[in-house]
Design an enzyme around this catalytic site. Structure first.
Site, PDB file in Angstrom:
ATOM      1  N   ARG A  58       0.877  -1.167   0.162  1.00  0.00           N
ATOM      2  CA  ARG A  58      -0.236  -0.049   0.163  1.00  0.00           C
ATOM      3  C   ARG A  58       0.898   1.396   0.129  1.00  0.00           C
ATOM      4  O   ARG A  58       0.802   2.073  -0.756  1.00  0.00           O
ATOM      5  CB  ARG A  58      -0.671   0.010   1.201  1.00  0.00           C
ATOM      6  CG  ARG A  58      -1.810  -1.094   1.458  1.00  0.00           C
ATOM      7  CD  ARG A  58      -2.900  -1.388   0.429  1.00  0.00           C
ATOM      8  NE  ARG A  58      -2.759  -1.601  -0.922  1.00  0.00           N
ATOM      9  CZ  ARG A  58      -2.214  -2.611  -1.230  1.00  0.00           C
ATOM     10  NH1 ARG A  58      -2.352  -3.847  -0.291  1.00  0.00           N
ATOM     11  NH2 ARG A  58      -1.811  -2.836  -2.660  1.00  0.00           N
ATOM     12  N   HIS A 106      -7.843   6.894  11.203  1.00  0.00           N
ATOM     13  CA  HIS A 106      -7.613   5.396  11.239  1.00  0.00           C
ATOM     14  C   HIS A 106      -5.855   5.330  11.126  1.00  0.00           C
ATOM     15  O   HIS A 106      -5.533   4.053  10.597  1.00  0.00           O
ATOM     16  CB  HIS A 106      -8.333   4.594   9.935  1.00  0.00           C
ATOM     17  CG  HIS A 106      -9.732   4.621  10.202  1.00  0.00           C
ATOM     18  ND1 HIS A 106     -10.909   4.379   9.534  1.00  0.00           N
ATOM     19  CD2 HIS A 106     -10.427   4.579  11.458  1.00  0.00           C
ATOM     20  CE1 HIS A 106     -11.876   4.143   9.951  1.00  0.00           C
ATOM     21  NE2 HIS A 106     -11.669   4.387  11.267  1.00  0.00           N
TER      22      HIS A 106
HETATM   23  P1  NAD Z   1     -15.344   2.495   1.108  1.00  0.00           P
HETATM   24  O1  NAD Z   1     -14.603   1.762   0.519  1.00  0.00           O
HETATM   25  O2  NAD Z   1     -16.212   1.596   2.200  1.00  0.00           O
HETATM   26  O3  NAD Z   1     -16.184   3.393   0.512  1.00  0.00           O
HETATM   27  C1  NAD Z   1     -15.832   3.878  -0.678  1.00  0.00           C
HETATM   28  C2  NAD Z   1     -16.827   5.197  -0.987  1.00  0.00           C
HETATM   29  O4  NAD Z   1     -16.395   5.977  -1.868  1.00  0.00           O
HETATM   30  C3  NAD Z   1     -18.235   4.383  -1.662  1.00  0.00           C
HETATM   31  O5  NAD Z   1     -19.378   4.955  -1.066  1.00  0.00           O
HETATM   32  C4  NAD Z   1     -17.956   4.815  -3.000  1.00  0.00           C
HETATM   33  O6  NAD Z   1     -19.130   5.326  -3.835  1.00  0.00           O
HETATM   34  C5  NAD Z   1     -17.317   6.137  -2.958  1.00  0.00           C
HETATM   35  N1  NAD Z   1     -16.496   6.535  -4.170  1.00  0.00           N
HETATM   36  C6  NAD Z   1     -15.794   5.525  -5.216  1.00  0.00           C
HETATM   37  N2  NAD Z   1     -15.325   6.759  -6.110  1.00  0.00           N
HETATM   38  C7  NAD Z   1     -15.485   7.883  -5.832  1.00  0.00           C
HETATM   39  C8  NAD Z   1     -15.170   9.105  -6.165  1.00  0.00           C
HETATM   40  N3  NAD Z   1     -14.342   9.164  -7.408  1.00  0.00           N
HETATM   41  N4  NAD Z   1     -15.394  10.204  -5.431  1.00  0.00           N
HETATM   42  C9  NAD Z   1     -16.116  10.171  -4.421  1.00  0.00           C
HETATM   43  N5  NAD Z   1     -16.306   9.093  -3.797  1.00  0.00           N
HETATM   44  C10 NAD Z   1     -16.259   7.778  -4.461  1.00  0.00           C
HETATM   45  O7  NAD Z   1     -14.440   3.409   2.304  1.00  0.00           O
HETATM   46  P2  NAD Z   1     -14.350   4.129   3.528  1.00  0.00           P
HETATM   47  O8  NAD Z   1     -15.978   4.382   3.982  1.00  0.00           O
HETATM   48  O9  NAD Z   1     -13.339   5.018   3.629  1.00  0.00           O
HETATM   49  O10 NAD Z   1     -14.248   2.744   4.549  1.00  0.00           O
HETATM   50  C11 NAD Z   1     -13.097   1.985   4.106  1.00  0.00           C
HETATM   51  C12 NAD Z   1     -11.880   1.793   5.171  1.00  0.00           C
HETATM   52  O11 NAD Z   1     -10.935   1.172   4.494  1.00  0.00           O
HETATM   53  C13 NAD Z   1     -11.525   2.943   5.780  1.00  0.00           C
HETATM   54  O12 NAD Z   1     -11.466   2.788   7.251  1.00  0.00           O
HETATM   55  C14 NAD Z   1      -9.834   3.009   5.352  1.00  0.00           C
HETATM   56  O13 NAD Z   1      -9.277   3.425   6.562  1.00  0.00           O
HETATM   57  C15 NAD Z   1      -9.522   1.965   4.751  1.00  0.00           C
HETATM   58  N6  NAD Z   1      -9.044   2.416   3.247  1.00  0.00           N
HETATM   59  C16 NAD Z   1      -8.336   3.428   3.071  1.00  0.00           C
HETATM   60  C17 NAD Z   1      -7.611   3.984   1.735  1.00  0.00           C
HETATM   61  C18 NAD Z   1      -6.877   5.067   1.631  1.00  0.00           C
HETATM   62  O14 NAD Z   1      -6.098   5.595   2.505  1.00  0.00           O
HETATM   63  N7  NAD Z   1      -6.656   5.743   0.543  1.00  0.00           N
HETATM   64  C19 NAD Z   1      -8.156   3.066   0.817  1.00  0.00           C
HETATM   65  C20 NAD Z   1      -8.968   1.915   1.003  1.00  0.00           C
HETATM   66  C21 NAD Z   1      -9.513   1.604   2.307  1.00  0.00           C
END
Ligand code: NAD
Length: 235
Positions: A58, A106
């Site tokens: 990651r 987180h």
């Molecule tokens: P989630 O994956 O559960 O939900 C993602 C949301 O983003 C969905 O509602 C989806 O419709 C939306 N989405 C998709 N593309 C989008 C865009 N272009 N613009 C705006 N919205 C968009 O994510 P979550 O609710 O953050 O929960 C996931 C957990 O996993 C978190 O606790 C996080 O710590 C971890 N995580 C973090 C990362 C990161 O740091 N970037 C990535 C993946 C997971």
């Protein structure tokens, strides 16, 4: 005149257009893994090498990615408002975009933490954390992330910020991960609340709730422009 306070809860979706995949969009798998296998205390006890390797990958993938228009619009908003970002993301794209007040609910991908003393945190220069990498007290280092099933120590300051918001935004989160999702219910009734997501999450009805069905790169700049027109300088 004091600037009004905007509090923004962000999730994986705000980083999707920067090239970091979300979690639920891939059928509940995180980069092909069940979260139980890589992001729980049990996984760490069972197979620490696998957990370290998962976060190493990651980190490697996230180190060169760039903030998108969504992150940038939130950083720019600081010219007009007092802005606090509460992010569920472990990436550092809000900081890279220039946001100055970011609370990581987180944890942070680019920090490691002692397994003996959780107050010992270290910035990571390299993308790799391996078995045998130790803190100054000689204990194994782990990723500084909150795993599923662990306490969320930043929740208390996040609730305090949220309760003081004059405007609240939610961007790119499925609102399925608790306690983060509960923050929406600490926002005062009279406060405008915007939810921005291309696939709007299901939430309980709240007064002054505006649903914006759009990707972060489009929806966030649009809402920010509206806020500046309506509220900036009216503190
Ligand atoms: P989630 O994956 O559960 O939900 C993602 C949301 O983003 C969905 O509602 C989806 O419709 C939306 N989405 C998709 N593309 C989008 C865009 N272009 N613009 C705006 N919205 C968009 O994510 P979550 O609710 O953050 O929960 C996931 C957990 O996993 C978190 O606790 C996080 O710590 C971890 N995580 C973090 C990362 C990161 O740091 N970037 C990535 C993946 C997971």
């Amino acid at each position: 005149m004091d600037k009004k306070k905007v509090v923004v809860l962000t999730g994986a979706g705000i980083s999707a257009e920067s090239g970091i995949p979300t979690f639920r969009d891939a059928n509940g798998l995180w980069e092909g893994h069940n979260v139980e296998d890589v992001a729980t205390p049990q996984a760490w006890t069972r197979d620490p090498e696998l957990v370290l390797e998962f976060y190493n990958q990651r980190r490697k993938a996230a180190r060169d990615v760039k903030p998108n228009e969504g992150h940038k619009a939130l950083a720019e908003l600081e010219k007009h408002f007092q802005v606090t970002i509460i992010t569920q993301n472990i990436d550092n794209l809000h900081e890279k975009a220039g946001s100055s007040r970011v609370l990581h609910l987180h944890g942070e991908l680019f920090k490691s933490r002692s397994t003996a003393d959780e107050s010992l945190l270290y910035d990571m220069d390299s993308w790799e954390l391996n078995m045998g990498d130790c803190c100054e007290k000689g204990s194994q280092l782990r990723p500084h992330v909150v795993w599923f099933g662990e306490a969320v120590p930043m929740m208390e300051p996040a609730i305090a910020e949220t309760a003081e918001a004059d405007i609240f935004m939610v961007v790119g989160t499925s609102m399925q991960v608790y306690p983060a999702a509960s923050l929406l219910y600490y926002v005062e009734d009279h406060v405008p609340k915007y939810i921005i997501d291309p696939k709007l999450p299901l939430v309980h009805q709240r007064p002054n709730l505006h649903m914006v069905e759009a990707k972060a790169s489009v929806g966030v700049p649009k809402v920010c422009r509206e806020l500046i027109e309506k509220h900036a300088g009216k503190g």
